[in-house]
Design an enzyme around this catalytic site. Sequence first.
Site, short mmCIF file in Angstrom:
data_model
loop_
_atom_site.label_atom_id
_atom_site.label_comp_id
_atom_site.label_asym_id
_atom_site.label_seq_id
_atom_site.Cartn_x
_atom_site.Cartn_y
_atom_site.Cartn_z
N GLU A 151 -6.83 4.85 7.96
CA GLU A 151 -6.61 6.28 7.69
C GLU A 151 -7.86 6.91 7.08
O GLU A 151 -8.19 8.06 7.36
CB GLU A 151 -5.38 6.44 6.77
CG GLU A 151 -4.08 6.21 7.55
CD GLU A 151 -2.93 5.64 6.75
OE1 GLU A 151 -2.97 5.67 5.50
OE2 GLU A 151 -1.97 5.16 7.39
N HIS A 194 -9.58 1.45 4.92
CA HIS A 194 -8.29 1.60 5.62
C HIS A 194 -8.50 2.51 6.82
O HIS A 194 -9.29 3.46 6.76
CB HIS A 194 -7.24 2.17 4.66
CG HIS A 194 -5.86 2.11 5.26
ND1 HIS A 194 -5.41 3.02 6.17
CD2 HIS A 194 -4.85 1.21 5.09
CE1 HIS A 194 -4.17 2.69 6.53
NE2 HIS A 194 -3.81 1.59 5.89
N GLY A 244 2.68 2.60 10.80
CA GLY A 244 3.65 3.67 10.62
C GLY A 244 4.39 4.05 11.90
O GLY A 244 5.04 5.09 11.96
N GLU A 293 -5.27 -4.60 10.77
CA GLU A 293 -4.23 -3.59 10.97
C GLU A 293 -4.50 -2.81 12.26
O GLU A 293 -5.31 -1.87 12.24
CB GLU A 293 -4.20 -2.60 9.80
CG GLU A 293 -3.90 -3.22 8.46
CD GLU A 293 -3.34 -2.19 7.48
OE1 GLU A 293 -2.20 -2.38 7.05
OE2 GLU A 293 -4.02 -1.19 7.19
N SER A 347 3.53 -1.90 10.40
CA SER A 347 4.98 -1.97 10.57
C SER A 347 5.58 -3.33 10.22
O SER A 347 6.52 -3.79 10.88
CB SER A 347 5.37 -1.55 11.99
OG SER A 347 4.98 -0.20 12.23
N GLY A 359 2.92 -0.96 4.35
CA GLY A 359 2.96 0.46 4.00
C GLY A 359 4.39 0.88 3.70
O GLY A 359 4.93 0.63 2.62
N GLY A 360 5.04 1.51 4.67
CA GLY A 360 6.37 2.09 4.49
C GLY A 360 7.38 1.18 3.81
O GLY A 360 8.08 1.62 2.88
N ASN A 392 0.87 -1.18 0.00
CA ASN A 392 0.00 0.00 0.00
C ASN A 392 0.91 1.23 0.00
O ASN A 392 1.49 1.57 1.02
CB ASN A 392 -0.90 -0.03 1.24
CG ASN A 392 -1.74 1.24 1.37
OD1 ASN A 392 -1.79 2.06 0.45
ND2 ASN A 392 -2.39 1.41 2.51
N TRP A 393 1.02 1.85 -1.15
CA TRP A 393 1.96 2.98 -1.28
C TRP A 393 1.42 4.27 -0.68
O TRP A 393 2.12 5.26 -0.61
CB TRP A 393 2.32 3.20 -2.76
CG TRP A 393 3.00 2.04 -3.40
CD1 TRP A 393 3.42 0.88 -2.79
CD2 TRP A 393 3.36 1.90 -4.79
NE1 TRP A 393 4.01 0.05 -3.70
CE2 TRP A 393 4.00 0.64 -4.93
CE3 TRP A 393 3.22 2.72 -5.90
CZ2 TRP A 393 4.48 0.20 -6.16
CZ3 TRP A 393 3.69 2.27 -7.12
CH2 TRP A 393 4.32 1.02 -7.25
N LYS A 394 0.16 4.25 -0.30
CA LYS A 394 -0.49 5.45 0.27
C LYS A 394 -0.26 6.65 -0.66
O LYS A 394 -0.16 6.47 -1.87
CB LYS A 394 0.00 5.69 1.70
CG LYS A 394 -0.19 4.43 2.57
CD LYS A 394 0.00 4.64 4.03
CE LYS A 394 -0.24 3.34 4.78
NZ LYS A 394 -0.14 3.46 6.22
P1 13P Z 1 3.11 0.61 7.70
O1 13P Z 1 3.60 -0.70 7.13
O2 13P Z 1 3.86 1.79 7.21
O3 13P Z 1 3.00 0.53 9.20
O4 13P Z 1 1.61 0.81 7.16
C1 13P Z 1 0.70 -0.23 7.31
C2 13P Z 1 -0.52 0.11 6.53
O5 13P Z 1 -1.28 0.99 6.90
C3 13P Z 1 -0.75 -0.63 5.29
O6 13P Z 1 -2.05 -0.42 4.82
#
Ligand code: 13P
Length: 256
Positions: free
Chosen positions: A102, A100, A178, A172, A217, A238-239, A10-12
């Site tokens: 967020e 998600h 993050g 999640e 994470s 994510g990251g 997930n590149w956000k």
């Molecule tokens: P991180 O891997 O950066 O913690 O993000 C997780 C995430 O929200 C994937 O959708």
Amino acid sequence: MSRIPLISGNWKMNLNHFEAIQLVQKLSYELRNHDYERVEVSVHPPFTNIRSIQTVIDADRMNFRLGAQNCHAEASGAFTGDVSPAMLQKLDVEFVIVGHSERRALSGETDELVAAKAKSVFAHSMVPIVCVGETLEHREGGEAEAIVETQVKGSLADLSKDQLSQVVIAYEPVWAIGTGQTASAEDAQAMCSHIRSVVAAIHGPAETELRIQYGGSVNVSNAAELMAMEDIDGALVGGASLEAASFAGIVSFQEV
Ligand code: 13P
């Protein structure tokens, strides 16, 4: 029944389309055919990059599944700034992340809206990755299981029995996203097992086919331990998915 893990990047809101093309090319270079035999890999670029990535995947016959990070529940209409599932389907998108945390926190998405989106994604021949997860407050208050159960029931409410065995759920925990703080493999397993039993209570056989990802994470060092858990069938990253070497390291995790 053995479930094929799904590892999703997930590149956000990161990477323009030039950077995005470079990333999939590097990722493809890092991975080998046998990696794709063990796991499915999806990439979820921002909307503006999807067409570029689709073209690269197609031209170079890459093994990635194309994903999106969100969509509207309606197929078309007066929804300024939104993107419809019909548009994503036309771009060969296979997986769409819905709900998600967020979006739940920053855009006020409710279980009801997430349920409508999940239904619409299926109606357009794609598979939703439905996200659920508790906040730190919920966990510390001993409410994590109840909150996640409510989210699962509410977010899957509009799906048929058949769809319930095809849907992907991403657990999640909000406090792990993050932050560099991961749920322990045992805690993540306990919640994913709970989610499977919640879905099984709605629809028996789904229990065995349903894929449940862990997200929060995930990195090269913790991926194998998490993925070794019985009820964890992949990761939503994510990251660590923004860098080819680290995402490739997660995809090619060695079983423990
Ligand atoms: P991180 O891997 O950066 O913690 O993000 C997780 C995430 O929200 C994937 O959708």
